[in-house]
Design a protein around this motif. Structure first.
Motif, PDB file in Angstrom:
ATOM      1  N   TRP A  12      21.665  21.179  20.354  1.00  0.00           N
ATOM      2  CA  TRP A  12      21.777  22.006  19.157  1.00  0.00           C
ATOM      3  C   TRP A  12      22.447  21.261  18.006  1.00  0.00           C
ATOM      4  N   ALA A  13      23.427  20.419  18.306  1.00  0.00           N
ATOM      5  CA  ALA A  13      24.092  19.672  17.235  1.00  0.00           C
ATOM      6  C   ALA A  13      23.110  18.741  16.535  1.00  0.00           C
ATOM      7  N   VAL A  14      22.305  18.021  17.297  1.00  0.00           N
ATOM      8  CA  VAL A  14      21.313  17.118  16.704  1.00  0.00           C
ATOM      9  C   VAL A  14      20.259  17.918  15.951  1.00  0.00           C
ATOM     10  N   ASN A  15      19.857  19.034  16.496  1.00  0.00           N
ATOM     11  CA  ASN A  15      18.836  19.862  15.846  1.00  0.00           C
ATOM     12  C   ASN A  15      19.290  20.313  14.456  1.00  0.00           C
ATOM     13  N   PHE A  16      20.477  20.872  14.379  1.00  0.00           N
ATOM     14  CA  PHE A  16      20.961  21.376  13.096  1.00  0.00           C
ATOM     15  C   PHE A  16      21.256  20.229  12.113  1.00  0.00           C
ATOM     16  N   ASP A  17      21.867  19.163  12.603  1.00  0.00           N
ATOM     17  CA  ASP A  17      22.206  18.043  11.724  1.00  0.00           C
ATOM     18  C   ASP A  17      20.946  17.403  11.137  1.00  0.00           C
ATOM     19  N   THR A  31      10.618   7.970   5.819  1.00  0.00           N
ATOM     20  CA  THR A  31      11.925   8.600   5.671  1.00  0.00           C
ATOM     21  C   THR A  31      12.317   9.371   6.924  1.00  0.00           C
ATOM     22  N   LEU A  32      11.388  10.123   7.471  1.00  0.00           N
ATOM     23  CA  LEU A  32      11.663  10.880   8.698  1.00  0.00           C
ATOM     24  C   LEU A  32      11.987   9.938   9.865  1.00  0.00           C
ATOM     25  N   GLU A  33      11.253   8.851   9.980  1.00  0.00           N
ATOM     26  CA  GLU A  33      11.515   7.885  11.053  1.00  0.00           C
ATOM     27  C   GLU A  33      12.905   7.275  10.912  1.00  0.00           C
ATOM     28  N   ASN A  81       1.962  18.926   6.974  1.00  0.00           N
ATOM     29  CA  ASN A  81       3.020  19.104   7.967  1.00  0.00           C
ATOM     30  C   ASN A  81       3.160  17.892   8.885  1.00  0.00           C
ATOM     31  N   PHE A  82       4.405  17.501   9.089  1.00  0.00           N
ATOM     32  CA  PHE A  82       4.732  16.440  10.049  1.00  0.00           C
ATOM     33  C   PHE A  82       5.343  17.068  11.297  1.00  0.00           C
ATOM     34  N   VAL A  83       4.979  16.554  12.467  1.00  0.00           N
ATOM     35  CA  VAL A  83       5.665  16.923  13.694  1.00  0.00           C
ATOM     36  C   VAL A  83       6.581  15.770  14.070  1.00  0.00           C
ATOM     37  N   CYS A  84       7.822  16.085  14.396  1.00  0.00           N
ATOM     38  CA  CYS A  84       8.808  15.078  14.791  1.00  0.00           C
ATOM     39  C   CYS A  84       9.362  15.454  16.166  1.00  0.00           C
ATOM     40  N   ARG A  85       9.454  14.451  17.024  1.00  0.00           N
ATOM     41  CA  ARG A  85       9.970  14.685  18.381  1.00  0.00           C
ATOM     42  C   ARG A  85      10.981  13.619  18.726  1.00  0.00           C
ATOM     43  N   TRP A 109      10.530  19.246  15.795  1.00  0.00           N
ATOM     44  CA  TRP A 109      10.651  19.793  14.443  1.00  0.00           C
ATOM     45  C   TRP A 109       9.289  19.758  13.754  1.00  0.00           C
ATOM     46  N   THR A 110       9.128  20.628  12.789  1.00  0.00           N
ATOM     47  CA  THR A 110       7.970  20.572  11.894  1.00  0.00           C
ATOM     48  C   THR A 110       8.478  20.603  10.464  1.00  0.00           C
TER      49      THR A 110
END
Length: 278
Positions: free
Chosen positions: A241-246, A198-200, A228-232, A182-183
């Motif tokens: 897809w469920a985790v991505n959208f949630d 917060t993202l972590e 911009n933050f990159v999250c992996r 994600w970005t």
């Protein structure tokens, strides 16, 4: 007397020929019937042996069909040979006809060859989610001429095997886990450390996200309108897809709660004093 004798001889010849060729025809039919039964038995044996070895169902079906066809060709040639047909010439004629048909059906035969490669090397199997031949979807069937996909919106797409094997194949189901990237952007005036923490916390709170490898969050870019933050994060393939959208929804809601802005592109226009007066 001579006429009766000649008629008797002719009928004797007819009867003799009938007996000879009748036996040959019966022998040919027996060879065909028995050979067909043996071909079916051997085909079943081959299929069961492959299934016992846990070979993929697509390969089992393909090899079984090929074995049966080859055995039936041998049976037919044996039956024709019993009738007195010169099978050598017959094979030569069939070879010439096959060459002519092959030249006329190059595109179709290329699909058959591609099917053989797909089945032997198995870049994907039935049930995998694959991107190939200009389409993406779940593989429903691999036959001799085409691969059938079912897309996410439940459309059926039939792609020639030559198109599938002739380009890049992306198999999203080949591995048990996948990484989601994600970005997320925040404003320059927002608290960077708070946003990162917060993202972590959001990623660590989701049980579907793997702890090893651990989720990764870092500042990736000082962009024109945002930091911009990159999250992996790594997840099981079915959860992708469920985790991505949630996660995207969760980030927006939590950022709003904590007063962290998600900026949109904007442009500042500065007017010269003389132009502004005019």
């Amino acid at each position: 007397m001579n006429m009766e004798f000649l008629q008797h001889i002719e009928w004797s010849r007819v009867i003799d020929l009938g007996i000879v060729y009748g036996l040959k025809i019966l022998g040919a039919l027996a060879i065909f019937v028995l050979g067909k039964w043996i071909a079916k038995v051997l085909t079943r044996v081959v299929k069961k042996a492959m299934e016992h070895a846990k070979v993929e169902a697509t390969l089992v079906s393909f090899v079984g069909n090929m074995v049966y066809i080859l055995l039936m060709v041998v049976v037919i040639l044996a039956a024709l040979n019993n009738l007195g047909v010169n099978t050598t010439s017959f094979v030569a004629v069939m070879g010439a006809a096959g060459l002519a048909i092959g030249l006329a059906l190059q595109g179709t035969l290329s699909n058959v060859g591609a099917a053989v490669l797909l089945i032997l090397f198995r870049p994907f199997k039935v049930g995998d989610f694959v991107e190939a031949g200009g389409t993406a979807g779940v593989v429903e069937e691999i036959n001799m001429f085409s691969t059938i996909f079912k897309t996410g919106d439940n459309k059926v797409v039939i792609v020639p095997n030559s198109s599938v094997i002739g380009g890049n194949i992306v198999n999203y189901s080949a591995k048990e886990t996948r990484r989601i990237d994600w970005t997320f952007g925040i404003g320059y005036d927002d608290d960077l450390k708070l946003a990162k923490k917060t993202l972590e916390e959001i990623l660590l709170a989701d049980d579907r996200i793997h702890a090893d490898p651990a989720p990764f969050v870092a500042v990736s870019e000082l962009a024109d309108s945002s930091v911009n933050f990159v999250c992996r994060a790594w997840v099981n393939t079915p959860d992708y897809w469920a985790v991505n959208f949630d996660t995207v929804e969760k980030v927006k809601l939590v950022f709003d709660e904590k007063g962290i802005s998600i900026p949109y592109p904007q442009m500042d226009v500065h007017l010269d004093k003389e132009e502004a007066a005019a």
